[in-house]
Design an enzyme around this catalytic site. Structure first.
Site, PDB file in Angstrom:
ATOM      1  N   LYS A  95       0.803  -1.227   0.000  1.00 46.33           N
ATOM      2  CA  LYS A  95       0.000   0.000   0.000  1.00 46.33           C
ATOM      3  C   LYS A  95       0.836   1.277   0.000  1.00 46.33           C
ATOM      4  O   LYS A  95       0.404   2.304  -0.506  1.00 46.33           O
ATOM      5  CB  LYS A  95      -0.957  -0.007   1.190  1.00 46.33           C
ATOM      6  N   GLU A 117     -10.451   6.584   2.816  1.00 39.13           N
ATOM      7  CA  GLU A 117     -11.353   5.594   3.400  1.00 39.13           C
ATOM      8  C   GLU A 117     -10.497   4.435   3.896  1.00 39.13           C
ATOM      9  O   GLU A 117      -9.391   4.230   3.408  1.00 39.13           O
ATOM     10  CB  GLU A 117     -12.328   5.070   2.335  1.00 39.13           C
ATOM     11  N   SER A 374       1.685  -9.730  -0.821  1.00 36.23           N
ATOM     12  CA  SER A 374       1.334  -8.314  -0.701  1.00 36.23           C
ATOM     13  C   SER A 374       1.553  -7.734   0.688  1.00 36.23           C
ATOM     14  O   SER A 374       1.678  -6.516   0.824  1.00 36.23           O
ATOM     15  CB  SER A 374      -0.122  -8.102  -1.132  1.00 36.23           C
TER      16      SER A 374
HETATM   17  C1  LIG Z   1      -5.268  -3.951   1.402  1.00 36.32           C
HETATM   18  C2  LIG Z   1      -4.551  -5.191   1.116  1.00 36.32           C
HETATM   19  C3  LIG Z   1      -4.920  -6.031   0.052  1.00 36.32           C
HETATM   20  C4  LIG Z   1      -6.128  -5.807  -0.804  1.00 36.32           C
HETATM   21  O1  LIG Z   1      -6.085  -4.697  -1.642  1.00 36.32           O
HETATM   22  P1  LIG Z   1      -5.829  -4.792  -3.213  1.00 36.32           P
HETATM   23  O2  LIG Z   1      -6.175  -3.437  -3.685  1.00 36.32           O
HETATM   24  O3  LIG Z   1      -6.714  -5.855  -3.773  1.00 36.32           O
HETATM   25  O4  LIG Z   1      -4.394  -5.128  -3.394  1.00 36.32           O
HETATM   26  C5  LIG Z   1      -4.140  -7.154  -0.188  1.00 36.32           C
HETATM   27  N1  LIG Z   1      -3.077  -7.462   0.589  1.00 36.32           N
HETATM   28  C6  LIG Z   1      -2.712  -6.687   1.625  1.00 36.32           C
HETATM   29  C7  LIG Z   1      -1.541  -7.092   2.436  1.00 36.32           C
HETATM   30  C8  LIG Z   1      -3.431  -5.528   1.934  1.00 36.32           C
HETATM   31  O5  LIG Z   1      -3.066  -4.778   2.975  1.00 36.32           O
END
Ligand SMILES: *Cc1c(COP(=O)(O)O)cnc(C)c1O
Length: 389
Positions: A95, A117, A374
């Site tokens: 993020k 948000e 992620s």
């Molecule tokens: C917020 C988040 C997501 C989901 O958001 P996307 O916009 O689909 O990437 C996925 N993985 C993590 C670790 C997050 O914090």
């Protein structure tokens, strides 16, 4: 139809095939148009790009590494598994790429306040972080229900100097927080930028947020070639709104790689949704028989979004990417599998991508799979302790 490159510039109307667009009240049109012009200008400006690159390198810790998973690959019966380590970025997920880009763009536009948000709080914390770094005011809208569930992130945001405001309409969760943030933006657009957290909403957000995450796709392609001598056969990422998936897919859109976006079974917007309009975009959404947006339900709060970014709707409709879903039970297994075999505790969101790889192990044998990790799992450890007890 002109030949638009896959994952290219959607043009001034922000269309990805029949998806996307700018479905906002008249009062927000000038703000969206101003933002699209400002982003286009900044993205073509070397000085903006190098200022952002410097922040990504010296503050966020980019490039993030790529890890080859020998033990996991063996346990799966001979799959070559690579992980793109977005969990090692500052604040623990992908993020930060997007919020640093948007905060810097807001500064360039002369806007000294950010609104955002947040659902589980991860995007709110990231936005508050960027605002603290750049000396901007920050207001984060969060559903009342989510504020009670995610006390720790509310405290983090306040510690970082942000104001956290409850969204008390509707189901008092993420979709209501988006509505409140948009309402705030309409009233304060002179001095405020809306820092949206995924590849969703009206144009230019789906395109702009994807471009801010493109860095991870570019790095991943280079690193895959270093490690494998080639691009991977399959690229996998979890999909909530779809930003981490869009970032990594963008690096491989023109390659022969299969692109797989994994949704939670309880919030499968591509797999279980129908075309509709919400939050300024045309996309796939979970809706009831009256066309009202349905709540998503998943073990992972970060994937609890009932819609999906319009570019993913287009990638699905055109067949370039596929969007299977996995169950909470499979995610719980995968969370433990990666922890035990590689010493990496994943966030529950990317555990969805690992769960799909694990389920497909037979068809993936002898092939190479790149998983976008992620985020890190620290935030989910307490929840998993309850579940596994
Ligand atoms: C917020 C988040 C997501 C989901 O958001 P996307 O916009 O689909 O990437 C996925 N993985 C993590 C670790 C997050 O914090």
């Amino acid at each position: 139809m002109p030949d638009v490159p896959v994952m290219g510039d959607p043009g001034p109307t922000g269309r990805f095939g029949r998806f996307g667009g700018m479905f906002v009240p008249e009062t927000l049109m000038p703000a969206c148009i101003e933002l699209e012009a400002a982003f286009r200008d900044a993205w073509g400006d070397e000085s903006f790009r190098s200022e952002l690159d410097a922040l990504l390198q010296h503050y966020a810790g980019r490039p993030s590494p790529m890890t080859r998973c020998e033990r996991l690959g063996a346990e799966l019966g001979g799959v070559t598994v690579l992980l793109k380590r977005e969990d090692l970025n500052h604040t623990g997920s992908h993020k930060i790429n997007n919020v640093l880009g948007q905060a810097l763009l807001a500064k360039r536009m002369g806007k000294r306040r950010l609104v955002a948000e947040t659902g589980a709080g991860q995007h709110g914390v990231a936005t508050a972080t960027a605002a603290a770094l750049l000396g901007q005011e920050c207001t984060v809208y969060m559903g009342e229900v989510d504020m009670a569930r995610q006390e720790l992130n509310v405290f983090r945001m306040r510690l970082l100097g942000a104001e956290v405001k409850p969204a008390s309409s509707g189901s008092r969760t993420l979709k209501d927080a988006v509505n409140e943030a948009m309402r705030d933006w309409v009233a304060t657009v002179e001095n405020t930028h809306y820092c949206l957290g995924s590849v969703m909403g009206p144009h230019p957000y789906p395109w702009m947020v994807r471009e801010f995450h493109r860095v991870l796709g570019i790095e991943a392609r280079r690193q895959s070639i270093e490690l494998l001598g080639d691009v991977p056969d399959v690229v996998v990422a979890c999909v909530g709104g779809g930003s981490n998936a869009a970032g990594i897919f963008s690096g491989f859109a023109d390659d022969r790689c299969e692109l797989v976006g994994v949704e939670p079974a309880g919030g499968a917007a591509v797999g279980g949704g129908v075309p509709g309009i919400v939050h300024g975009m045309q996309s796939f959404l979970k809706q009831d028989e009256f066309g009202q947006v349905e709540e998503a339900a998943s073990i992972s709060a970060g994937l609890d979004y009932p819609g999906v970014g319009p570019e993913h709707a287009h990638l699905a409709a055109s067949g370039r990417a596929t969007y299977p879903s996995v169950t909470d039970a499979e995610v719980i297994e995968a969370f433990q599998l990666l922890s035990r075999t590689e010493g990496i505790i994943p966030a529950l969101e990317p555990a969805h991508a690992i769960a799909w790889v694990s389920r497909e192990r037979a068809s993936l044998r002898g092939r190479s799979v790149l998983v976008n990790l992620s985020g890190r799992g620290d935030k989910d450890v307490a929840q998993m302790m309850e579940i596994l007890r």
